[in-house]
Design a protein around this motif. Structure first.
Motif, PDB file in Angstrom:
ATOM      1  N   GLY A 109       0.867  -1.176   0.000  1.00  0.00           N
ATOM      2  CA  GLY A 109       0.000   0.000   0.000  1.00  0.00           C
ATOM      3  C   GLY A 109       0.903   1.225   0.000  1.00  0.00           C
ATOM      4  O   GLY A 109       1.770   1.349   0.867  1.00  0.00           O
ATOM      5  N   TYR A 110       0.749   2.114  -0.984  1.00  0.00           N
ATOM      6  CA  TYR A 110       1.678   3.240  -1.131  1.00  0.00           C
ATOM      7  C   TYR A 110       0.905   4.551  -1.253  1.00  0.00           C
ATOM      8  O   TYR A 110       0.031   4.682  -2.111  1.00  0.00           O
ATOM      9  N   LEU A 111       1.206   5.483  -0.364  1.00  0.00           N
ATOM     10  CA  LEU A 111       0.587   6.809  -0.425  1.00  0.00           C
ATOM     11  C   LEU A 111       1.695   7.825  -0.693  1.00  0.00           C
ATOM     12  O   LEU A 111       2.436   8.204   0.211  1.00  0.00           O
ATOM     13  N   PRO A 112       1.861   8.238  -1.960  1.00  0.00           N
ATOM     14  CA  PRO A 112       2.946   9.177  -2.276  1.00  0.00           C
ATOM     15  C   PRO A 112       2.660  10.572  -1.732  1.00  0.00           C
ATOM     16  O   PRO A 112       1.570  10.843  -1.219  1.00  0.00           O
ATOM     17  N   GLN A 113       3.666  11.448  -1.874  1.00  0.00           N
ATOM     18  CA  GLN A 113       3.558  12.795  -1.311  1.00  0.00           C
ATOM     19  C   GLN A 113       2.381  13.564  -1.902  1.00  0.00           C
ATOM     20  O   GLN A 113       1.611  14.185  -1.195  1.00  0.00           O
ATOM     21  N   ILE A 132       3.524   2.234   2.834  1.00  0.00           N
ATOM     22  CA  ILE A 132       4.493   3.336   2.788  1.00  0.00           C
ATOM     23  C   ILE A 132       3.730   4.642   2.657  1.00  0.00           C
ATOM     24  O   ILE A 132       2.912   4.796   1.736  1.00  0.00           O
ATOM     25  N   VAL A 133       3.952   5.570   3.590  1.00  0.00           N
ATOM     26  CA  VAL A 133       3.320   6.889   3.484  1.00  0.00           C
ATOM     27  C   VAL A 133       4.417   7.949   3.498  1.00  0.00           C
ATOM     28  O   VAL A 133       5.252   7.986   4.400  1.00  0.00           O
ATOM     29  N   ASP A 134       4.424   8.780   2.465  1.00  0.00           N
ATOM     30  CA  ASP A 134       5.515   9.734   2.251  1.00  0.00           C
ATOM     31  C   ASP A 134       5.044  11.151   2.600  1.00  0.00           C
ATOM     32  O   ASP A 134       4.169  11.694   1.923  1.00  0.00           O
ATOM     33  N   GLU A 135       5.606  11.736   3.644  1.00  0.00           N
ATOM     34  CA  GLU A 135       5.277  13.099   4.101  1.00  0.00           C
ATOM     35  C   GLU A 135       3.759  13.312   4.188  1.00  0.00           C
ATOM     36  O   GLU A 135       3.210  14.254   3.622  1.00  0.00           O
ATOM     37  N   PRO A 136       3.036  12.454   4.921  1.00  0.00           N
ATOM     38  CA  PRO A 136       1.572  12.510   4.851  1.00  0.00           C
ATOM     39  C   PRO A 136       0.942  13.687   5.580  1.00  0.00           C
ATOM     40  O   PRO A 136      -0.185  14.058   5.282  1.00  0.00           O
ATOM     41  N   THR A 137       1.633  14.281   6.575  1.00  0.00           N
ATOM     42  CA  THR A 137       0.973  15.337   7.361  1.00  0.00           C
ATOM     43  C   THR A 137       1.367  16.743   6.922  1.00  0.00           C
ATOM     44  O   THR A 137       0.879  17.715   7.479  1.00  0.00           O
ATOM     45  N   ALA A 138       2.253  16.848   5.926  1.00  0.00           N
ATOM     46  CA  ALA A 138       2.657  18.178   5.446  1.00  0.00           C
ATOM     47  C   ALA A 138       1.422  18.913   4.927  1.00  0.00           C
ATOM     48  O   ALA A 138       0.658  18.387   4.124  1.00  0.00           O
ATOM     49  N   ILE A 175       3.682  -3.659   8.394  1.00  0.00           N
ATOM     50  CA  ILE A 175       4.855  -2.783   8.432  1.00  0.00           C
ATOM     51  C   ILE A 175       4.384  -1.462   7.839  1.00  0.00           C
ATOM     52  O   ILE A 175       3.934  -1.411   6.686  1.00  0.00           O
ATOM     53  N   VAL A 176       4.444  -0.393   8.618  1.00  0.00           N
ATOM     54  CA  VAL A 176       4.073   0.926   8.104  1.00  0.00           C
ATOM     55  C   VAL A 176       5.309   1.822   8.178  1.00  0.00           C
ATOM     56  O   VAL A 176       5.852   2.059   9.253  1.00  0.00           O
ATOM     57  N   ILE A 177       5.772   2.282   7.016  1.00  0.00           N
ATOM     58  CA  ILE A 177       6.916   3.199   6.985  1.00  0.00           C
ATOM     59  C   ILE A 177       6.386   4.608   6.783  1.00  0.00           C
ATOM     60  O   ILE A 177       5.736   4.916   5.783  1.00  0.00           O
ATOM     61  N   LEU A 178       6.655   5.450   7.762  1.00  0.00           N
ATOM     62  CA  LEU A 178       6.220   6.848   7.720  1.00  0.00           C
ATOM     63  C   LEU A 178       7.453   7.704   7.424  1.00  0.00           C
ATOM     64  O   LEU A 178       8.358   7.813   8.240  1.00  0.00           O
ATOM     65  N   SER A 179       7.490   8.276   6.227  1.00  0.00           N
ATOM     66  CA  SER A 179       8.614   9.130   5.843  1.00  0.00           C
ATOM     67  C   SER A 179       8.223  10.585   6.106  1.00  0.00           C
ATOM     68  O   SER A 179       7.189  11.049   5.624  1.00  0.00           O
ATOM     69  N   THR A 180       9.031  11.298   6.889  1.00  0.00           N
ATOM     70  CA  THR A 180       8.634  12.644   7.301  1.00  0.00           C
ATOM     71  C   THR A 180       9.836  13.489   7.713  1.00  0.00           C
ATOM     72  O   THR A 180      10.898  12.944   8.029  1.00  0.00           O
ATOM     73  N   HIS A 181       9.662  14.822   7.691  1.00  0.00           N
ATOM     74  CA  HIS A 181      10.697  15.691   8.284  1.00  0.00           C
ATOM     75  C   HIS A 181      10.166  16.287   9.587  1.00  0.00           C
ATOM     76  O   HIS A 181      10.802  17.142  10.184  1.00  0.00           O
ATOM     77  N   ILE A 182       8.989  15.807  10.020  1.00  0.00           N
ATOM     78  CA  ILE A 182       8.353  16.349  11.231  1.00  0.00           C
ATOM     79  C   ILE A 182       8.613  15.399  12.400  1.00  0.00           C
ATOM     80  O   ILE A 182       8.059  14.290  12.457  1.00  0.00           O
ATOM     81  N   VAL A 183       9.464  15.838  13.323  1.00  0.00           N
ATOM     82  CA  VAL A 183       9.885  14.986  14.440  1.00  0.00           C
ATOM     83  C   VAL A 183       8.684  14.527  15.274  1.00  0.00           C
ATOM     84  O   VAL A 183       8.612  13.376  15.702  1.00  0.00           O
TER      85      VAL A 183
END
Length: 300
Positions: free
Chosen positions: A79-83, A158-164, A186-194
């Motif tokens: 399951g992929y949620l791009p930016q 995979i979710v890429d920068e989902p809360t921006a 397995i959920v990979i959350l890619s983010t720059h928000i600590v």
């Protein structure tokens, strides 16, 4: 228990930018945070795992699937949620999910009804299922993105920068949805928000300049900085002096325009400094600062 393994994955773009530099990491079921500044290589890594681009070298395995050589096998359980997530036709959420479920090969109407109802319920969209997705708010569209990727019960999400760009209330709702699904996949959350990682993830890595700087459980990474994080309130005009003398990791303004500075050090940096409780932001900045210093030393 699912397991994703990356072994020596590298990618250099034609312009010479090394987007991934020999990445090796193992990720297990649960919420995994991939933290790094913009341009760190996070999206490249997400796209590579999702089979949307090839690395120059390395191996990636999800359980028994050799991802780089069995792309279709991986896509069945991904399951992929791009930016940035597509433009929607003027269809209701329910109809659109049925359409996506058919595309994913769920031909039985009874089975489709069950999985679509489940996806709407988990993402808190049941009450607006007859509304056009095009008219949804940003947060609702993100939750719809999660609903559509749940349709094939993926092993890897995979979710890429989902809360921006989400407002605080929408961000909170969205993170609750991720928390809900993070227990069985397995959920990979890619983010720059600590804070996203702090609130959700049981495991995390920090990426910068295509390099893996750290891979630890957030709780362990924070406890490593205990008794090594120091704080002091200073006048703004003295900032440069403190920057040149101490290992400054972050600053923030007080209401009177003075600055709180946080410094990393094994011993008390000066008599005015007070010991402060470390948090995940300190971990992040300590690693980025060390990487920056190393890069500067290599070039000088």
């Amino acid at each position: 228990m699912n397991r994703l393994q990356l072994i020596n994955v590298s990618k250099t773009y034609k312009n010479g930018v090394k987007a991934l530099d020999n990445i090796s990491i193992e990720i297990n079921s649960g919420m995994f945070g991939l933290l790094g500044p913009n341009g760190a290589g996070k999206s490249t890594l997400m796209r590579t795992i999702a089979t949307l681009q090839q690395p120059d070298s390395g191996e990636i395995h999800l359980d028994e699937i050799d991802i780089l050589n069995q792309k279709m096998e991986l896509r069945k359980v991904l399951g992929y949620l791009p930016q940035s997530f597509g433009v929607y036709p003027k269809l209701s959420a329910e109809k659109l999910l049925h359409y996506f479920a058919e595309l994913k090969g769920i031909s039985s109407k009874k089975e489709r009804n069950k999985i679509v109802d489940y996806a709407l319920e988990v993402t808190n969209l049941s009450s607006v299922k007859n509304k056009h997705v095009a008219g949804y708010s940003g947060g609702m569209k993100q939750r719809f993105g999660i609903a559509q990727l749940l349709l094939n019960n993926p092993k890897l999400i995979i979710v890429d920068e989902p809360t921006a760009g989400l407002d605080p209330a929408e961000r909170h709702r969205f993170l609750n949805v991720l928390r809900e699904i993070g227990t069985n996949h397995i959920v990979i959350l890619s983010t720059h928000i600590v804070d996203d990682v702090k609130e959700l993830c049981t495991d995390m890595a920090i990426l910068n300049g295509g390099k893996l700087l750290s891979h630890k459980k957030p709780i362990d990474a924070v406890s490593e900085l205990k008794d090594k994080t120091w704080g002091l309130s200073i006048d703004r005009e003295n900032l440069e002096t403190y920057e040149s003398q101490f290992n400054l990791i972050s600053t923030n303004y007080n209401q009177d325009n003075s600055l709180n500075i946080r410094v990393y050090g094994d011993t008390q940096p000066g008599e005015k400094f007070q010991k402060v409780e470390p948090d995940l932001s300190d971990v992040y900045f300590v690693h980025l600062k060390a990487d920056e210093t190393e890069a500067t030393n290599q070039h000088s």
